[in-house]
Design an enzyme around this catalytic site. Structure first.
Site, short mmCIF file in Angstrom:
data_model
loop_
_atom_site.label_atom_id
_atom_site.label_comp_id
_atom_site.label_asym_id
_atom_site.label_seq_id
_atom_site.Cartn_x
_atom_site.Cartn_y
_atom_site.Cartn_z
N SER A 277 0.80 -1.22 0.00
CA SER A 277 0.00 0.00 0.00
C SER A 277 0.85 1.28 0.00
O SER A 277 0.48 2.24 -0.69
CB SER A 277 -0.95 0.00 1.19
OG SER A 277 -1.97 -0.94 0.98
N LYS B 69 -10.00 -5.79 10.27
CA LYS B 69 -11.10 -5.11 9.55
C LYS B 69 -12.41 -5.11 10.34
O LYS B 69 -13.19 -4.16 10.24
CB LYS B 69 -11.29 -5.73 8.16
CG LYS B 69 -10.10 -5.43 7.25
CD LYS B 69 -10.27 -6.00 5.86
CE LYS B 69 -8.98 -5.80 5.07
NZ LYS B 69 -9.08 -6.26 3.69
N ALA C 117 -15.08 -17.62 4.90
CA ALA C 117 -16.21 -16.91 5.51
C ALA C 117 -15.71 -15.93 6.57
O ALA C 117 -16.37 -15.68 7.56
CB ALA C 117 -17.20 -17.90 6.11
N GLY D 1 -13.40 -12.03 7.26
CA GLY D 1 -13.55 -10.63 6.90
C GLY D 1 -13.40 -10.37 5.41
O GLY D 1 -14.12 -9.54 4.84
N ARG E 117 -14.71 -24.26 5.38
CA ARG E 117 -14.31 -25.43 6.16
C ARG E 117 -15.25 -25.56 7.36
O ARG E 117 -15.77 -26.61 7.65
CB ARG E 117 -12.86 -25.18 6.60
CG ARG E 117 -12.08 -26.34 7.01
CD ARG E 117 -10.64 -25.95 7.16
NE ARG E 117 -10.44 -24.74 7.98
CZ ARG E 117 -9.27 -24.25 8.32
NH1 ARG E 117 -8.16 -24.84 7.90
NH2 ARG E 117 -9.17 -23.17 9.06
N THR E 118 -15.46 -24.43 8.08
CA THR E 118 -16.40 -24.42 9.19
C THR E 118 -17.74 -23.95 8.63
O THR E 118 -17.95 -22.75 8.42
CB THR E 118 -15.91 -23.44 10.28
OG1 THR E 118 -14.53 -23.69 10.52
CG2 THR E 118 -16.69 -23.61 11.57
P1 ATR Z 1 -9.93 -12.85 6.96
O1 ATR Z 1 -10.48 -11.77 7.83
O2 ATR Z 1 -8.68 -12.46 6.23
O3 ATR Z 1 -10.94 -13.45 6.05
P2 ATR Z 1 -10.22 -14.93 8.91
O4 ATR Z 1 -11.41 -14.28 9.51
O5 ATR Z 1 -9.20 -15.52 9.84
O6 ATR Z 1 -9.42 -13.97 7.98
O7 ATR Z 1 -10.76 -16.06 7.92
C1 ATR Z 1 -9.89 -16.95 7.29
C2 ATR Z 1 -10.72 -17.85 6.38
O8 ATR Z 1 -9.83 -18.77 5.74
C3 ATR Z 1 -11.73 -18.70 7.13
O9 ATR Z 1 -12.88 -18.83 6.33
C4 ATR Z 1 -11.00 -20.06 7.26
O10 ATR Z 1 -11.84 -21.16 7.38
P3 ATR Z 1 -12.47 -21.56 8.83
O11 ATR Z 1 -13.56 -20.56 9.09
O12 ATR Z 1 -12.97 -22.92 8.66
O13 ATR Z 1 -11.33 -21.44 9.80
C5 ATR Z 1 -10.29 -20.09 5.93
N1 ATR Z 1 -9.14 -21.00 5.89
C6 ATR Z 1 -7.93 -20.84 6.45
N2 ATR Z 1 -7.12 -21.88 6.16
C7 ATR Z 1 -7.85 -22.74 5.38
C8 ATR Z 1 -7.59 -24.00 4.74
N3 ATR Z 1 -6.39 -24.59 4.84
N4 ATR Z 1 -8.58 -24.58 4.02
C9 ATR Z 1 -9.78 -23.98 3.90
N5 ATR Z 1 -10.10 -22.79 4.48
C10 ATR Z 1 -9.15 -22.18 5.20
#
Ligand code: ATR
Length: 250
Positions: free
Chosen positions: A17, A66, A128, A130, A152-153
């Site tokens: 940025s 965020k 799912a 931010g 995943r969740t």
């Molecule tokens: P951000 O705000 O950047 O989106 P976050 O709120 O930590 O960060 O969300 C990370 C996302 O990446 C989540 O949806 C997470 O899935 P879970 O909700 O099941 O934790 C997803 N994520 C991270 N590593 C993953 C992986 N190896 N395979 C699939 N989804 C992954």
């Protein structure tokens, strides 16, 4: 007079940025400083408030703050209210105004730079968190044929979809939450990776055959060849990282 801006995050050392905003400032003849501000994970609010109390005019917010930025601001403008996440804060007459330009940035990169149509397309959005919240509404506004949020969740994808449906009213044509296991046999024209998997060299569990013909595979992470982008190339999709989105959101 010099205006002071910064990007705040943790980690923030990798952020491009400062270079992007310095280039914009040169083009528009503005006298600015633009720094990287690393906030401790438990001290986003105090770090941001100190920046503004010392005369800072604006902040960009990156992971993982965020949602906290959304809570911090006095007013939400543009997409920020629906996104429940803020990536830009402006100080105006003692008030902090929050914006979210991530979705506009993603849509502009896909349509304007990559010349991919979104209207009428089947779109799969992975994650799912931010990053996903910020882009769901702007994608729906483009009149996607179907938008599936896969996570995943599963519960997180379901609650995101429910909260969007409550707010979106008429613009929701087809919006669903799904687990990865349910994707087998489905194809999508645009597959967007809004997970943080690529940052850890991981790959969401996509089935073979997920990409429709001439599909676009878009990873919001930039500057690295993530396992998702490698998988997409292997399966004949157009694989693109998130650098264009970063420039457009800025
Ligand atoms: P951000 O705000 O950047 O989106 P976050 O709120 O930590 O960060 O969300 C990370 C996302 O990446 C989540 O949806 C997470 O899935 P879970 O909700 O099941 O934790 C997803 N994520 C991270 N590593 C993953 C992986 N190896 N395979 C699939 N989804 C992954």
């Amino acid at each position: 007079m010099t205006d002071h801006y910064a990007v705040i995050g943790n980690p923030v050392d990798h952020s491009k940025s400062p270079q992007i905003h310095a280039a914009f400032a040169r083009q528009t003849g503005q006298d600015i400083t633009y720094d990287r501000l690393s906030a401790p994970l438990d001290a986003f609010t105090s770090t941001a408030q100190r920046f503004f109390s010392e005369g800072g005019q604006g902040l960009n917010i990156t992971v993982p703050f965020k949602h906290e930025a959304w809570d911090l601001v006095n007013l939400h403008r543009g997409d920020a209210l629906d996104a429940q996440a803020v990536n830009t804060i402006k100080s105006e007459n003692g008030k902090l105004i929050g914006y979210n330009t991530d979705g506009i940035g993603l849509v502009a990169d896909i349509k304007k730079n990559l010349r991919f149509e979104i209207a009428g397309k089947r779109v799969l959005l992975m994650g799912a968190g931010g990053a996903t919240y910020g882009v769901v509404f702007p994608l729906l506004r483009e009149n996607t044929k179907a938008l599936v949020v896969v996570n995943r969740t599963l519960e997180k994808a379901q609650s995101l979809v429910q909260s969007i449906k409550k707010r979106a009213g008429a613009i929701v044509t087809s919006l669903d939450a799904a687990p990865y296991a349910d994707l087998a046999g489905s194809t999508f024209d645009i597959v967007i990776n809004a997970t943080s998997a690529g940052l850890n060299g991981e790959m969401p569990s996509l089935p073979q055959g997920i990409f429709a013909r001439d599909a676009l595979a878009y990873d919001m992470v930039y500057g690295r060849n993530t396992p998702f982008l490698a998988f997409a190339r292997e399966h004949g999709a157009h694989a693109v990282d998130g650098l264009g989105m970063l420039v457009e959101q800025a």
